[in-house]
Design a protein around this motif. Structure first.
Motif: not given
Lengths: 115, 111
Positions: A35, A37, A41-43, A45, A57, A88, A90, A97, A104-106, A109, B35, B43, B88, B92, B102-103
């Motif tokens: 991802y 980011q 902003q949102a991450p 993909l 994508e 960033m 990630l 999936r 999901q485990f992040f 970053g 998250y 996150p 966040l 899905r 979301g932002k």
């Protein structure tokens, strides 16, 4: 502890100089994601690997590539970084999936700076 | 395209206050995740909700999934400075569709 590790945590590169970011996981998950980011902003993909199957994508620029040499490692290559690629990055993993509990485990970053 | 709208975008409250943040969509999701992200970190998953109307509690945090599985809320009771962070939500869809984020709501709890 099982985890997602990203190296380096901070990366500085020059405009146009290729850079590679690294991600490894000890969770033995099938899926690995990258991802982008940007601030506040949102991450977003970029792509993911389901095992060895690469899924890009539609709006990911060609400047971004990825490699997954084995289950544990995945790399993000930026061929010619521009100032707009500072962000960033990630890495995340999930066991599968195609199920509702696609948790999901992040990783922590990598913050990329482009000079 | 599935979108998730989070509100409020920013929230600053005093320690001990209660708060609720919202995550709304016009689309149906098979599951929704919350998250928390701290500055300079990735996150961290708090909860996954799957069933319409489902309520889950995690200490002082209460998560609810809407009956129609289009929205969710996060309620924090007696907020503490350690709750500060970016919250966040991520939904899905069906099949192999990726998570939609979301932002975020940026929460600041002041001691």
């Amino acid at each position: 502890d099982a985890m997602v590790i990203q190296n380096p945590r901070y990366q500085v590169t020059q405009f146009g100089k290729p850079v590679t970011l690294s991600c490894s996981q000890t969770l033995n998950h099938n899926v690995m994601y990258w991802y982008q980011q940007k601030s506040s902003q949102a991450p977003k993909l970029l792509f993911h690997y389901y095992d060895k199957d690469f899924n890009n994508e539609a709006d990911t620029p060609d400047n971004f590539q990825s490699r997954r040499p084995n289950t544990s490692f995945c790399f993000l290559d930026i061929r010619s970084p521009g100032l707009g690629d500072a962000a960033m990055y990630l890495c995340a993993t999930s066991r599968n999936r195609d199920r509702a509990y696609n948790e999901q485990f992040f990783g922590p970053g990598t913050r990329l700076t482009v000079l | 395209t599935q979108l998730l709208e989070q509100s409020p975008q920013f929230l600053s409250i005093q320690e001990g206050e209660n708060l609720t943040v919202y995550c709304n969509s016009s689309s149906v999701f098979s599951s929704l995740q919350w998250y928390r992200q701290e500055p300079g970190e990735g996150p961290v998953l708090l909860v996954t909700v799957v069933t319409g109307g489902e309520v889950k509690k995690l200490k002082r945090l209460t998560f609810q999934f809407g009956d129609a599985r289009k929205d969710s809320s996060l309620h924090i009771t007696a907020a503490q400075p350690g709750d500060t962070g970016l919250y966040l939500c991520a939904g899905r869809g069906s099949g192999n569709t990726p998570l939609v984020f979301g932002k975020g709501t940026r929460l600041s709890v002041i001691a």
